[in-house]
Scaffold this active site. Structure first.
Site, PDB file in Angstrom:
ATOM      1  N   ASP A 107       6.423  -1.115   7.494  1.00  0.00           N
ATOM      2  CA  ASP A 107       7.162  -2.235   8.102  1.00  0.00           C
ATOM      3  C   ASP A 107       8.142  -2.895   7.144  1.00  0.00           C
ATOM      4  OD1 ASP A 107       5.319  -3.417   6.422  1.00  0.00           O
ATOM      5  OD2 ASP A 107       4.753  -5.004   7.812  1.00  0.00           O
ATOM      6  N   LYS A 158      -1.607 -12.575  -1.445  1.00  0.00           N
ATOM      7  CA  LYS A 158      -1.520 -13.808  -0.657  1.00  0.00           C
ATOM      8  C   LYS A 158      -2.337 -14.968  -1.240  1.00  0.00           C
ATOM      9  CE  LYS A 158      -0.650 -11.221   3.576  1.00  0.00           C
ATOM     10  NZ  LYS A 158      -1.187  -9.867   3.375  1.00  0.00           N
ATOM     11  N   ASP A 218      10.810  -7.262   5.233  1.00  0.00           N
ATOM     12  CA  ASP A 218       9.776  -6.706   6.108  1.00  0.00           C
ATOM     13  C   ASP A 218       9.998  -7.223   7.525  1.00  0.00           C
ATOM     14  OD1 ASP A 218       8.731  -9.355   5.133  1.00  0.00           O
ATOM     15  OD2 ASP A 218       7.146  -8.857   6.563  1.00  0.00           O
TER      16      ASP A 218
HETATM   17  N1  GDD Z   1      -3.486   3.426   8.377  1.00  0.00           N
HETATM   18  C1  GDD Z   1      -3.631   2.131   8.156  1.00  0.00           C
HETATM   19  N2  GDD Z   1      -4.891   1.591   8.166  1.00  0.00           N
HETATM   20  N3  GDD Z   1      -2.540   1.381   7.916  1.00  0.00           N
HETATM   21  C2  GDD Z   1      -2.705   0.056   7.696  1.00  0.00           C
HETATM   22  C3  GDD Z   1      -3.975  -0.554   7.706  1.00  0.00           C
HETATM   23  C4  GDD Z   1      -5.124   0.267   7.953  1.00  0.00           C
HETATM   24  O1  GDD Z   1      -6.260  -0.189   7.979  1.00  0.00           O
HETATM   25  N4  GDD Z   1      -3.818  -1.872   7.446  1.00  0.00           N
HETATM   26  C5  GDD Z   1      -2.493  -2.070   7.291  1.00  0.00           C
HETATM   27  N5  GDD Z   1      -1.819  -0.913   7.438  1.00  0.00           N
HETATM   28  C6  GDD Z   1      -0.380  -0.701   7.312  1.00  0.00           C
HETATM   29  C7  GDD Z   1       0.452  -1.598   8.221  1.00  0.00           C
HETATM   30  O2  GDD Z   1       0.782  -0.890   9.404  1.00  0.00           O
HETATM   31  C8  GDD Z   1       1.680  -1.868   7.391  1.00  0.00           C
HETATM   32  O3  GDD Z   1       2.648  -0.867   7.541  1.00  0.00           O
HETATM   33  C9  GDD Z   1       1.169  -1.791   5.952  1.00  0.00           C
HETATM   34  O4  GDD Z   1      -0.050  -1.071   6.000  1.00  0.00           O
HETATM   35  C10 GDD Z   1       0.942  -3.170   5.325  1.00  0.00           C
HETATM   36  O5  GDD Z   1       0.099  -3.934   6.164  1.00  0.00           O
HETATM   37  P1  GDD Z   1       0.518  -5.370   6.675  1.00  0.00           P
HETATM   38  O6  GDD Z   1      -0.523  -5.852   7.597  1.00  0.00           O
HETATM   39  O7  GDD Z   1       1.925  -5.332   7.169  1.00  0.00           O
HETATM   40  O8  GDD Z   1       0.398  -6.197   5.335  1.00  0.00           O
HETATM   41  P2  GDD Z   1       1.194  -7.508   4.911  1.00  0.00           P
HETATM   42  O9  GDD Z   1       2.556  -7.485   5.433  1.00  0.00           O
HETATM   43  O10 GDD Z   1       0.355  -8.689   5.238  1.00  0.00           O
HETATM   44  O11 GDD Z   1       1.242  -7.395   3.307  1.00  0.00           O
HETATM   45  C11 GDD Z   1       1.635  -6.196   2.685  1.00  0.00           C
HETATM   46  O12 GDD Z   1       3.042  -6.070   2.641  1.00  0.00           O
HETATM   47  C12 GDD Z   1       3.735  -7.031   1.818  1.00  0.00           C
HETATM   48  C13 GDD Z   1       5.199  -6.661   1.851  1.00  0.00           C
HETATM   49  O13 GDD Z   1       5.691  -6.682   3.135  1.00  0.00           O
HETATM   50  C14 GDD Z   1       1.037  -6.186   1.272  1.00  0.00           C
HETATM   51  O14 GDD Z   1       1.263  -4.894   0.757  1.00  0.00           O
HETATM   52  C15 GDD Z   1       1.683  -7.239   0.389  1.00  0.00           C
HETATM   53  O15 GDD Z   1       1.183  -7.152  -0.932  1.00  0.00           O
HETATM   54  C16 GDD Z   1       3.191  -7.054   0.392  1.00  0.00           C
HETATM   55  O16 GDD Z   1       3.819  -8.066  -0.396  1.00  0.00           O
HETATM   56 MG    MG Z   2       3.652  -6.315   6.672  1.00  0.00          MG
END
Ligand code: GDD
Ligand code: MG
Length: 346
Positions: A107, A158, A218
């Site tokens: 994303d 976070k 994102d």
């Molecule tokens: N296969 C799989 N299984 N994918 C997952 C899972 C899971 O259990 N959980 C999350 N993902 C995928 C989501 O689809 C997304 O593409 C990515 O991993 C990150 O998950 P998010 O839920 O979008 O996390 P976030 O946005 O809160 O935080 C992450 O992204 C930030 C940057 O946008 C973290 O990586 C942060 O450290 C980072 O700053």
């Molecule tokens: Mg995300």
């Protein structure tokens, strides 16, 4: 051979209602399913073996990408019935990993040079390299503190608002050696951001930060999704095939239609006289009637906007109906098939 793994199993809860019927990885961005951008980025680094790690609504994603052939890549899939977390998903792909992997959150929109990221990773002899970016509002991201030589000193996912000390965050793009797999316990949900990276930093493992200054955004929430959309249509994110406005420009002037150069309209849209469209995206088969005004907004396919309606900094899902004279004020997000009656103010 370097392969890529794209994490695309999240539920996209913060992108509801948009990601209810379309899983977040294929939400249309500038009228193209989001993962197209990721795949393109990976291909630019001459990586053609891609693993998609899925959990939520996998079928809809597989139906689009199939074996990857039409996109010039070989696509493999892993699927978790119950989400295993980001590191758990990587572990679940173990038998498809034979060497260095590029891992991307599914994303994030960016024009990062992955070839240069790989070069940096090798130069440092790193086991893990994380791309980092500077953002205005770092809360809600993974915070990365690095030493002058790039080695990660601390990783905090976070942190509470009061503990946000820097503005450099994890961009969600990594290079990982196969050896990282051994650090992830099997059989339970595991997170890169909460488990693996903080621990590697603490242990003094060879985990490095690669800072990038390119475009990065994102699409985790409606506001961020809008900003990513504007990034694409304004050309701020450097994309190889910037999709052009395919609407026919004949007769616009005569019909008092004003559409700025930035806006992107699918060729199958109908736009009636007196309409004004500014900095916006319209999906396939939208119908915008007399005198409607659309500004800083994204409208998905098949939506009908009746005369004199006004839409500003809003997102409108598929097949919606916006009544005559209705007004969508900034921040409005309508899910698929919403209907707004004439002269309503949202
Ligand atoms: N296969 C799989 N299984 N994918 C997952 C899972 C899971 O259990 N959980 C999350 N993902 C995928 C989501 O689809 C997304 O593409 C990515 O991993 C990150 O998950 P998010 O839920 O979008 O996390 P976030 O946005 O809160 O935080 C992450 O992204 C930030 C940057 O946008 C973290 O990586 C942060 O450290 C980072 O700053
Ligand atoms: Mg995300």
């Amino acid at each position: 051979m370097v392969k890529a793994l794209i994490l695309a199993g999240g539920k996209g809860a913060r992108l509801r209602p948009l990601a209810l019927h379309v899983p977040k990885p294929i939400v249309p961005l500038a009228n193209i399913p989001f993962l197209f951008y990721q795949i393109d980025r990976v291909k630019r680094a001459a990586i053609t073996e891609v693993v998609l790690s899925l959990s939520y609504q996998p079928r809809k994603i597989i139906d689009i990408f199939g074996d990857g052939m039409p996109f010039g890549v070989t696509m493999r899939y892993t699927h978790e019935d119950l989400p295993l977390g980001t590191a758990g998903a990587f572990k679940a792909a173990e038998n498809l990993i034979d060497d260095t992997m590029i891992v991307l959150n599914g994303d994030v929109l960016t024009d990062i040079d992955l070839t240069d990221l790989l070069r940096f990773h090798r130069e440092k002899g790193a086991e893990a390299t994380l791309a980092t970016v500077r953002v205005m509002n770092p809360s809600g991201y993974g915070l990365v503190e690095a030493r002058a030589d790039g080695r990660v000193a601390r990783f905090t996912e976070k942190p509470p608002e009061d503990d946000v000390t820097g503005d450099t965050i994890n961009a969600g793009i990594y290079v990982l050696e196969r050896s990282v797999l051994a650090r992830i316990p099997a059989g339970s949900a595991q997170s890169f951001e909460r488990d693996l990276f903080p621990l590697m930093a603490q242990e003094g493992a060879a985990i490095y930060a690669y800072h990038t200054q390119g475009f990065w955004q994102d699409i985790g929430s409606p506001a961020k999704y809008l900003d990513a959309s504007f990034g694409v249509i304004s050309g701020r994110v450097k994309l190889p095939r910037y999709p052009h406005n395919s609407c026919l420009q004949n007769d616009w002037e005569k019909a008092r239609i004003t559409i700025d150069d930035i806006s992107m309209l699918d060729g199958k849209c109908v736009v009636k006289p007196g309409v004004s469209i500014e900095n916006s995206v319209l999906g396939e088969g939208c119908r915008i009637e007399e005198g409607a005004r659309i500004k800083d907004s994204v409208i998905w396919s098949g939506t009908r906007v009746l005369p004199s309606a006004r839409i500003e900094r809003s997102i409108v899902g598929r097949q919606c109906y916006i009544g005559e004279g209705a007004r969508l004020r900034p921040g409005t997000v309508l899910g698929d098939k919403s209907s707004v009656s004439d002269f309503s103010v949202i």
